[in-house]
Design a protein around this motif. Structure first.
Motif, PDB file in Angstrom:
ATOM      1  N   VAL A  23       0.719  -1.254  -0.041  1.00  0.00           N
ATOM      2  CA  VAL A  23      -0.123  -0.199   0.015  1.00  0.00           C
ATOM      3  C   VAL A  23       0.829   1.222   0.105  1.00  0.00           C
ATOM      4  CG1 VAL A  23      -1.982  -1.066   1.242  1.00  0.00           C
ATOM      5  CG2 VAL A  23      -0.164   0.108   2.515  1.00  0.00           C
ATOM      6  N   SER A  24       0.189   2.401  -0.251  1.00  0.00           N
ATOM      7  CA  SER A  24       1.058   3.569  -0.272  1.00  0.00           C
ATOM      8  C   SER A  24       0.178   4.688   0.179  1.00  0.00           C
ATOM      9  CB  SER A  24       1.565   3.793  -1.661  1.00  0.00           C
ATOM     10  OG  SER A  24       2.411   5.024  -1.654  1.00  0.00           O
ATOM     11  N   THR A  25       0.744   5.768   0.547  1.00  0.00           N
ATOM     12  CA  THR A  25       0.099   6.819   0.956  1.00  0.00           C
ATOM     13  C   THR A  25       0.153   8.122   0.097  1.00  0.00           C
ATOM     14  OG1 THR A  25       1.930   7.990   1.940  1.00  0.00           O
ATOM     15  CG2 THR A  25       0.889   6.509   3.455  1.00  0.00           C
ATOM     16  N   TYR A  26      -0.992   8.927   0.314  1.00  0.00           N
ATOM     17  CA  TYR A  26      -1.085  10.124  -0.317  1.00  0.00           C
ATOM     18  C   TYR A  26       0.160  10.963  -0.477  1.00  0.00           C
ATOM     19  CZ  TYR A  26      -6.021   8.456  -0.262  1.00  0.00           C
ATOM     20  OH  TYR A  26      -7.078   8.146  -0.235  1.00  0.00           O
ATOM     21  N   GLY A  27       0.614  11.086   0.534  1.00  0.00           N
ATOM     22  CA  GLY A  27       1.829  12.032   0.907  1.00  0.00           C
ATOM     23  C   GLY A  27       3.072  11.397   0.068  1.00  0.00           C
ATOM     24  N   ALA A  28       3.091   9.964   0.176  1.00  0.00           N
ATOM     25  CA  ALA A  28       4.330   9.478  -0.611  1.00  0.00           C
ATOM     26  C   ALA A  28       4.298   9.510  -1.838  1.00  0.00           C
ATOM     27  CB  ALA A  28       4.338   8.079  -0.262  1.00  0.00           C
ATOM     28  N   ILE A  29       3.037   9.685  -2.599  1.00  0.00           N
ATOM     29  CA  ILE A  29       2.983   9.660  -3.953  1.00  0.00           C
ATOM     30  C   ILE A  29       2.956  11.259  -4.444  1.00  0.00           C
ATOM     31  CG2 ILE A  29       1.194   9.698  -5.964  1.00  0.00           C
ATOM     32  CD1 ILE A  29      -0.170   7.333  -4.211  1.00  0.00           C
ATOM     33  N   ALA A  30       2.473  12.032  -3.737  1.00  0.00           N
ATOM     34  CA  ALA A  30       2.603  13.412  -4.038  1.00  0.00           C
ATOM     35  C   ALA A  30       4.117  13.990  -3.869  1.00  0.00           C
ATOM     36  CB  ALA A  30       1.871  14.389  -2.740  1.00  0.00           C
ATOM     37  N   GLU A  31       4.794  13.219  -2.924  1.00  0.00           N
ATOM     38  CA  GLU A  31       6.278  13.593  -2.639  1.00  0.00           C
ATOM     39  C   GLU A  31       7.074  13.093  -3.793  1.00  0.00           C
ATOM     40  OE1 GLU A  31       8.731  11.723   0.148  1.00  0.00           O
ATOM     41  OE2 GLU A  31       8.724  13.546   1.206  1.00  0.00           O
ATOM     42  N   PHE A  32       6.707  11.960  -4.287  1.00  0.00           N
ATOM     43  CA  PHE A  32       7.478  11.496  -5.560  1.00  0.00           C
ATOM     44  C   PHE A  32       7.164  12.570  -6.782  1.00  0.00           C
ATOM     45  CE2 PHE A  32       6.845   8.848  -9.471  1.00  0.00           C
ATOM     46  CZ  PHE A  32       8.364   8.416  -9.415  1.00  0.00           C
ATOM     47  N   LEU A  33       5.917  13.053  -6.712  1.00  0.00           N
ATOM     48  CA  LEU A  33       5.659  14.044  -7.826  1.00  0.00           C
ATOM     49  C   LEU A  33       6.396  15.153  -7.886  1.00  0.00           C
ATOM     50  CD1 LEU A  33       1.810  12.994  -8.207  1.00  0.00           C
ATOM     51  CD2 LEU A  33       3.636  12.158  -9.644  1.00  0.00           C
ATOM     52  N   GLY A  34       6.990  15.469  -6.696  1.00  0.00           N
ATOM     53  CA  GLY A  34       7.512  16.639  -6.346  1.00  0.00           C
ATOM     54  C   GLY A  34       7.014  17.572  -5.460  1.00  0.00           C
ATOM     55  N   LYS A  36       5.012  17.588  -1.971  1.00  0.00           N
ATOM     56  CA  LYS A  36       4.616  16.758  -0.704  1.00  0.00           C
ATOM     57  C   LYS A  36       3.222  17.289  -0.302  1.00  0.00           C
ATOM     58  CE  LYS A  36       5.732  15.786   4.021  1.00  0.00           C
ATOM     59  NZ  LYS A  36       6.977  15.854   5.032  1.00  0.00           N
ATOM     60  N   ARG A  37       2.928  18.593  -0.485  1.00  0.00           N
ATOM     61  CA  ARG A  37       1.672  19.251   0.074  1.00  0.00           C
ATOM     62  C   ARG A  37       0.505  19.048  -1.045  1.00  0.00           C
ATOM     63  NH1 ARG A  37       3.214  19.953   4.941  1.00  0.00           N
ATOM     64  NH2 ARG A  37       5.421  20.668   4.982  1.00  0.00           N
ATOM     65  N   SER A  38       0.597  18.353  -2.037  1.00  0.00           N
ATOM     66  CA  SER A  38      -0.369  18.389  -3.031  1.00  0.00           C
ATOM     67  C   SER A  38      -0.948  16.749  -2.962  1.00  0.00           C
ATOM     68  CB  SER A  38       0.132  18.401  -4.345  1.00  0.00           C
ATOM     69  OG  SER A  38       1.327  17.746  -4.797  1.00  0.00           O
ATOM     70  N   ALA A  39      -0.927  16.378  -1.752  1.00  0.00           N
ATOM     71  CA  ALA A  39      -1.453  14.963  -1.274  1.00  0.00           C
ATOM     72  C   ALA A  39      -2.869  14.983  -1.571  1.00  0.00           C
ATOM     73  CB  ALA A  39      -1.135  14.708   0.054  1.00  0.00           C
ATOM     74  N   ARG A  40      -3.489  16.336  -1.451  1.00  0.00           N
ATOM     75  CA  ARG A  40      -5.028  16.275  -1.755  1.00  0.00           C
ATOM     76  C   ARG A  40      -5.347  16.047  -2.990  1.00  0.00           C
ATOM     77  NH1 ARG A  40      -6.873  21.390   1.778  1.00  0.00           N
ATOM     78  NH2 ARG A  40      -8.684  20.421   2.017  1.00  0.00           N
ATOM     79  N   MET A  41      -4.404  16.497  -3.820  1.00  0.00           N
ATOM     80  CA  MET A  41      -4.711  16.463  -5.288  1.00  0.00           C
ATOM     81  C   MET A  41      -4.469  14.896  -5.736  1.00  0.00           C
ATOM     82  SD  MET A  41      -4.772  19.698  -5.938  1.00  0.00           S
ATOM     83  CE  MET A  41      -5.878  18.922  -5.070  1.00  0.00           C
ATOM     84  N   VAL A  42      -3.882  14.020  -4.971  1.00  0.00           N
ATOM     85  CA  VAL A  42      -3.618  12.840  -5.395  1.00  0.00           C
ATOM     86  C   VAL A  42      -5.215  11.993  -5.097  1.00  0.00           C
ATOM     87  CG1 VAL A  42      -2.655  10.457  -4.800  1.00  0.00           C
ATOM     88  CG2 VAL A  42      -1.342  12.509  -4.559  1.00  0.00           C
ATOM     89  N   GLY A  43      -5.829  12.399  -4.125  1.00  0.00           N
ATOM     90  CA  GLY A  43      -7.151  11.821  -3.870  1.00  0.00           C
ATOM     91  C   GLY A  43      -8.360  12.532  -4.672  1.00  0.00           C
ATOM     92  N   TRP A  44      -7.839  13.490  -5.313  1.00  0.00           N
ATOM     93  CA  TRP A  44      -8.856  14.366  -6.073  1.00  0.00           C
ATOM     94  C   TRP A  44      -8.703  13.637  -7.383  1.00  0.00           C
ATOM     95  CZ3 TRP A  44      -8.316  16.478 -10.931  1.00  0.00           C
ATOM     96  CH2 TRP A  44      -9.589  17.150 -11.278  1.00  0.00           C
TER      97      TRP A  44
END
Length: 107
Positions: A23-34, A36-44
């Motif tokens: 499993v992974s977290t929104y923050g981890a994905i967001a951070e990978f994308l550049g 970290k604060r865009s975790a909300r966008m991942v969910g969106w």
DNA sequence: TCTATGACTCCGG
DNA sequence: CCCGGAGCCATAG
């Protein structure tokens, strides 16, 4: 017009990298994308693509391992059911031993 | 162009 | 760990 890789396309690609039983977290994905604060966008993005079965969105949880997106799933029990089906322990909408299943080694 | 919204995360108490 | 408040970024209308 060129279709540059938009944020949500990157999120999709990243989410698809999560292997079975992990499993992974929104923050981890967001951070990978550049960002970290865009975790909300991942969910969106997942919300927008929730009809897309190609995305293992059930393997994406919040930082605490809580199944925040389960309410947005087709079935309330679907997300938890899928995780358990993959050998992941889920209790009270939360993943047990998150660190054990956490996948953050995106490539 | 601007405003509102959100499947998040961090900080202080 | 729980609660309330603030920050952040991208998309929709």
């Amino acid at each position: 017009m060129k279709t540059e890789k938009t944020f949500h396309q990157k999120v999709i690609e990243t989410a698809q990298q999560i292997p079975y039983g992990k499993v992974s977290t929104y923050g981890a994905i967001a951070e990978f994308l550049g960002s970290k604060r865009s975790a909300r966008m991942v969910g969106w993005v997942l919300n927008s693509q929730k009809n897309n079965m190609d995305i293992p969105a059930h393997r994406v949880v919040n930082r605490r391992g809580l199944l925040t997106g389960k309410l947005h799933f087709q079935g309330v029990n679907l997300m938890q059911n899928l995780l358990i089906s993959e050998g992941i322990e889920v209790v009270d909408n939360q993943i047990v031993n998150l660190e054990k299943y956490l996948w953050k080694d995106f490539s």
